[in-house]
Scaffold this motif. Structure first.
Motif, PDB file in Angstrom:
ATOM      1  N   ALA A  47       0.955  -1.154   0.054  1.00 18.28           N
ATOM      2  CA  ALA A  47      -0.100   0.033   0.005  1.00 18.28           C
ATOM      3  C   ALA A  47       0.924   1.053   0.103  1.00 18.28           C
ATOM      4  N   ASP A  48       0.702   1.991  -0.985  1.00 16.61           N
ATOM      5  CA  ASP A  48       1.466   3.414  -0.950  1.00 16.61           C
ATOM      6  C   ASP A  48       0.790   4.346  -0.171  1.00 16.61           C
ATOM      7  N   ILE A  49       1.509   4.935   0.789  1.00 15.67           N
ATOM      8  CA  ILE A  49       0.728   5.874   1.632  1.00 15.67           C
ATOM      9  C   ILE A  49       1.489   7.221   1.590  1.00 15.67           C
ATOM     10  N   GLN A  50       0.995   8.171   1.390  1.00 12.44           N
ATOM     11  CA  GLN A  50       1.534   9.621   1.601  1.00 12.44           C
ATOM     12  C   GLN A  50       0.832  10.309   2.520  1.00 12.44           C
ATOM     13  N   PHE A  51       1.178  11.247   3.138  1.00 13.54           N
ATOM     14  CA  PHE A  51       0.829  12.065   4.254  1.00 13.54           C
ATOM     15  C   PHE A  51       0.194  11.506   5.367  1.00 13.54           C
ATOM     16  N   ASP A  52      -0.733  10.546   5.421  1.00 11.20           N
ATOM     17  CA  ASP A  52      -1.776  10.315   6.301  1.00 11.20           C
ATOM     18  C   ASP A  52      -1.418   8.908   6.972  1.00 11.20           C
ATOM     19  N   HIS A  53      -0.583   8.693   8.225  1.00  6.48           N
ATOM     20  CA  HIS A  53      -0.091   7.815   8.579  1.00  6.48           C
ATOM     21  C   HIS A  53      -1.422   6.719   9.265  1.00  6.48           C
ATOM     22  N   LYS A  54      -2.481   7.277   9.386  1.00  7.57           N
ATOM     23  CA  LYS A  54      -3.616   6.474   9.797  1.00  7.57           C
ATOM     24  C   LYS A  54      -3.948   5.463   8.788  1.00  7.57           C
ATOM     25  N   LEU A  55      -3.916   6.040   7.506  1.00 10.76           N
ATOM     26  CA  LEU A  55      -3.967   5.116   6.203  1.00 10.76           C
ATOM     27  C   LEU A  55      -3.152   3.694   6.296  1.00 10.76           C
ATOM     28  N   ALA A  56      -1.986   4.090   6.673  1.00 12.31           N
ATOM     29  CA  ALA A  56      -0.877   3.145   6.780  1.00 12.31           C
ATOM     30  C   ALA A  56      -1.392   2.111   7.964  1.00 12.31           C
ATOM     31  N   LEU A  57      -1.751   2.685   8.842  1.00  8.58           N
ATOM     32  CA  LEU A  57      -2.130   1.775  10.236  1.00  8.58           C
ATOM     33  C   LEU A  57      -3.523   0.802   9.415  1.00  8.58           C
ATOM     34  N   GLY A  58      -4.417   1.589   8.750  1.00  9.77           N
ATOM     35  CA  GLY A  58      -5.448   0.988   8.200  1.00  9.77           C
ATOM     36  C   GLY A  58      -5.132  -0.208   7.235  1.00  9.77           C
ATOM     37  N   ALA A  59      -4.301  -0.013   6.430  1.00  7.47           N
ATOM     38  CA  ALA A  59      -3.742  -0.955   5.187  1.00  7.47           C
ATOM     39  C   ALA A  59      -3.045  -1.946   6.178  1.00  7.47           C
ATOM     40  N   LEU A  60      -2.488  -1.948   7.008  1.00  5.58           N
ATOM     41  CA  LEU A  60      -1.590  -2.912   7.808  1.00  5.58           C
ATOM     42  C   LEU A  60      -2.738  -3.725   8.352  1.00  5.58           C
ATOM     43  N   ASP A  61      -3.749  -3.076   8.917  1.00  7.65           N
ATOM     44  CA  ASP A  61      -4.823  -3.908   9.626  1.00  7.65           C
ATOM     45  C   ASP A  61      -5.836  -4.627   8.597  1.00  7.65           C
ATOM     46  N   ILE A  62      -5.800  -4.447   7.315  1.00  5.96           N
ATOM     47  CA  ILE A  62      -6.392  -5.200   6.453  1.00  5.96           C
ATOM     48  C   ILE A  62      -5.700  -6.176   5.847  1.00  5.96           C
ATOM     49  N   LYS A  89       5.088  -4.540  13.030  1.00  4.95           N
ATOM     50  CA  LYS A  89       5.758  -5.542  13.842  1.00  4.95           C
ATOM     51  C   LYS A  89       4.745  -6.451  14.048  1.00  4.95           C
ATOM     52  N   GLN A  90       3.715  -5.767  14.677  1.00  5.17           N
ATOM     53  CA  GLN A  90       2.384  -6.486  15.176  1.00  5.17           C
ATOM     54  C   GLN A  90       1.859  -7.550  14.106  1.00  5.17           C
ATOM     55  N   LYS A  91       1.805  -6.945  12.805  1.00  4.96           N
ATOM     56  CA  LYS A  91       1.346  -7.894  11.627  1.00  4.96           C
ATOM     57  C   LYS A  91       2.312  -8.558  10.841  1.00  4.96           C
ATOM     58  N   ASN A  92       3.577  -8.462  11.235  1.00  2.00           N
ATOM     59  CA  ASN A  92       4.534  -9.313  10.684  1.00  2.00           C
ATOM     60  C   ASN A  92       4.557  -8.604   9.013  1.00  2.00           C
ATOM     61  N   ALA A  93       4.669  -7.598   9.088  1.00  2.00           N
ATOM     62  CA  ALA A  93       4.511  -6.800   7.480  1.00  2.00           C
ATOM     63  C   ALA A  93       5.774  -6.066   7.440  1.00  2.00           C
ATOM     64  N   SER A  94       5.996  -5.746   6.017  1.00  3.94           N
ATOM     65  CA  SER A  94       7.498  -4.903   5.990  1.00  3.94           C
ATOM     66  C   SER A  94       6.926  -3.450   5.637  1.00  3.94           C
ATOM     67  N   ILE A  95       8.246  -2.569   5.789  1.00  2.34           N
ATOM     68  CA  ILE A  95       7.756  -1.215   5.423  1.00  2.34           C
ATOM     69  C   ILE A  95       8.864  -0.769   4.201  1.00  2.34           C
ATOM     70  N   PHE A 124      14.214   3.200  12.838  1.00  2.00           N
ATOM     71  CA  PHE A 124      13.539   1.762  12.703  1.00  2.00           C
ATOM     72  C   PHE A 124      14.463   1.053  13.608  1.00  2.00           C
ATOM     73  N   GLU A 125      15.991   1.076  13.483  1.00  2.00           N
ATOM     74  CA  GLU A 125      16.855   0.431  14.354  1.00  2.00           C
ATOM     75  C   GLU A 125      16.529   0.359  15.835  1.00  2.00           C
ATOM     76  N   LYS A 126      16.187   1.664  16.176  1.00  2.00           N
ATOM     77  CA  LYS A 126      16.000   2.033  17.580  1.00  2.00           C
ATOM     78  C   LYS A 126      14.783   1.551  17.921  1.00  2.00           C
ATOM     79  N   LEU A 127      13.904   1.080  17.078  1.00  2.00           N
ATOM     80  CA  LEU A 127      12.635   0.418  17.335  1.00  2.00           C
ATOM     81  C   LEU A 127      12.797  -0.917  17.006  1.00  2.00           C
ATOM     82  N   LYS A 128      13.909  -1.431  17.118  1.00  2.00           N
ATOM     83  CA  LYS A 128      14.183  -2.750  16.655  1.00  2.00           C
ATOM     84  C   LYS A 128      13.321  -3.343  15.550  1.00  2.00           C
ATOM     85  N   PHE A 129      13.219  -2.487  14.688  1.00  3.14           N
ATOM     86  CA  PHE A 129      12.392  -3.010  13.503  1.00  3.14           C
ATOM     87  C   PHE A 129      13.373  -3.138  12.210  1.00  3.14           C
TER      88      PHE A 129
END
Ligand code: SF4
Length: 353
Positions: free
Chosen positions: A83-98, A124-130, A166-171
Motif C-alpha cells: 500500500a502506497d501511503i502519502q501524508f496520512d499515517h492512519k491510512l498506513a495503519l488501516g492498510a496494515l490492519d486489512i 511489527k504486530q502484523k509481521n509486515a514490512s515497510i 527503525f533500528e532504535k525500535l528494533k524493526f
C-alpha cells in the motif's frame, strides 16, 4: 561476466524474500483509478500474468482502503501487495490492519517520528514490512533547509535518519528506495546509501517519462546501479502501461544476465542493403512471441552480412537475402524460402515453440 551482487539483509514481503541472494524482484504499480474497480482488478491479473512480483497500489483515502480490503479478503492477489501511503499515517495503519504485506511510507510527508512509530509498531504486530520511500520531489523541508537545498545530501540524510529510527525500535523488515528524476542523482544517492547500510534497495528513476525516454532513463539509472551489484528489487516508472513497466524491468535484468525472461529478439537496425520492411516484420515477431515464457533467442536479420551469423547463434532465426530468406533452428539452416513466403514459414516455426 557475472555481476557480483552486494549481499544485503534478507527481508520478507509476504511470501516473497527480497535481498541477500534472492532474485532481483520486478515491481509495478496499479495505474487505474480505484473507483474504476473492475479495471483495477483486470490490471492486477494482467500484471501477475506478465510476471510482476510485487504490486503497489496507492491508498489515498478511506474509499481506496475499503476497495483494497475487498481484494485482500477475497484473496484476489497472488503476489505480495504494497500500500502506497502519502501524508496520512492512519491510512498506513488501516492498510496494515486489512493485511497488506508492506506499506510504503514517505518520511518527507508522514508527519514526523511520532506517527512513524505507530506505523512501525503495527507493522511489527502484523509481521509486515515497510518501504522507506524518499523521493527528490517530496523531501522533508527541514532536512533540505539544513543542507542548503542539496538534494543528494538531503535524500541520504532522510533515509539514514529513518533507518536509524527503525533500528532504535528494533524493526528490521524494511527496504529502502531513494529516487530522483535525474539519472545521475539517483545513481549517486543509491551508491552512497548502499555504502552506509545493508538493507535491500529498491531501485527506480522517479517520473522517468513516457515509454521511450522513460525506458532509456530507467535502463541507465537502474542498469548502472545493478551493474555495480547494487539493488534487490526494481520498478521502471513509465507514463505508459504497468505491463510495459514490468517488461522493461525484465529486459534490464536479462540484458545484465541477472534474470532470464521470455524471448530475446535480436534484430539488426537495417540499412540500404535490406530488401524487406524489417521493422514491420520484427514488430510482428514481437507480437507473436510476447506470450512465450521460454527463455529463447530469436534473430530477425535484414541481409546476408550479419544475418546468417546472428541467426545461427540464436535458437531460431531468419536472415533475409535478395530473393530468398534462410530460416535457422539450433544453429542450422532448415529452409530456404522465397521472400514472400518467409514470414509465414517463420511464423509456423515460432508456433511450434
Ligand atoms: Fe544492414 Fe545487413 Fe547489417 Fe542489417 S545485417 S544492418 S541489413 S548490413
Amino acid at each position: 561476466m557475472e555481476i557480483k551482487r552486494k549481499l544485503t539483509k534478507e527481508i520478507k514481503l509476504g511470501n516473497l524474500k527480497i535481498g541477500a541472494n534472492n532474485p532481483i524482484a520486478v515491481q509495478s504499480m496499479i495505474k487505474n483509478k480505484i473507483e474504476n474497480f473492475e479495471a483495477v482488478k483486470s490490471e492486477i491479473k494482467m500484471l501477475e500474468k506478465c510476471g510482476c512480483e510485487v504490486i503497489r497500489i496507492a491508498v489515498s483515502d478511506e474509499n481506496a482502503l475499503l476497495k483494497l480490503k475487498t481484494l485482500i479478503k477475497d484473496n484476489f492477489f497472488t503476489t505480495p501487495v504494497v500500500a502506497d501511503i502519502q501524508f496520512d499515517h492512519k491510512l498506513a495503519l488501516g492498510a496494515l490492519d486489512i493485511g497488506v504485506d508492506c506499506v510504503r511510507i514517505n518520511p518527507g510527508n508522514i508527519g514526523g517520528f511520532k506517527p512513524l512509530e505507530e506505523v512501525v509498531k503495527k507493522a511489527k504486530q502484523k509481521n509486515a514490512s515497510i518501504r522507506i520511500g524518499v523521493n527528490s520531489g517530496s523531501i522533508n523541508k527541514d532536512i533540505l533547509k539544513r543542507n542548503n537545498g542539496d538534494i543528494i545530501q538531503s535524500i541520504v540524510d532522510s533515509v539514514i535518519e529513518t533507518v536509524e529510527f527503525f533500528e532504535k525500535l528494533k524493526f528490521y523488515n524494511f527496504k529502502i528506495s531513494a529516487k530522483a528524476s535525474s539519472v545521475i542523482d539517483t545513481i549517486t544517492v543509491n551508491e552512497i546509501i548502499s555504502s552506509k547500510v545493508n538493507y535491500p534497495l529498491h531501485l527506480g528513476v522517479t517520473e522517468a517519462g513516457p515509454n521511450f525516454p522513460g525506458a532509456i532513463k530507467s535502463a541507465l539509472g537502474i542498469g548502472i546501479l545493478l551493474s555495480k551489484g547494487i539493488g534487490d528489487t526494481i520498478r521502471v516508472s513509465l507514463t505508459d502501461s504497468s505491463v510495459s513497466e514490468v517488461r522493461a524491468g525484465y529486459l534490464i535484468l536479462s540484458n545484465l544476465n541477472l534474470r532470464k525472461y521470455g524471448v530475446d529478439i535480436i534484430s539488426c537496425p537495417t540499412c540500404s542493403r535490406t530488401k524487406v520492411n524489417l521493422s514491420e516484420i520484427v514488430n510482428h515477431v514481437q507480437d507473436l512471441t510476447n506470450q512465450i515464457e521460454k527463455n529463447i533467442k530469436v534473430a530477425v536479420m535484414g541481409c546476408i552480412v550479419n544475418g546468417p551469423g546472428e541467426a545461427k547463434d540464436a535458437d531460431i532465426g531468419i536472415a533475409y537475402g535478395i530473393k530468398k530468406a534462410a530460416i535457422f533452428a539450433n544453429g542450422k539452416v532448415i529452409k530456404r524460402v522465397e521472400i514472400d513466403n518467409a514470414l509465414y514459414e517463420f511464423e509456423n516455426l515460432i508456433k511450434q515453440i
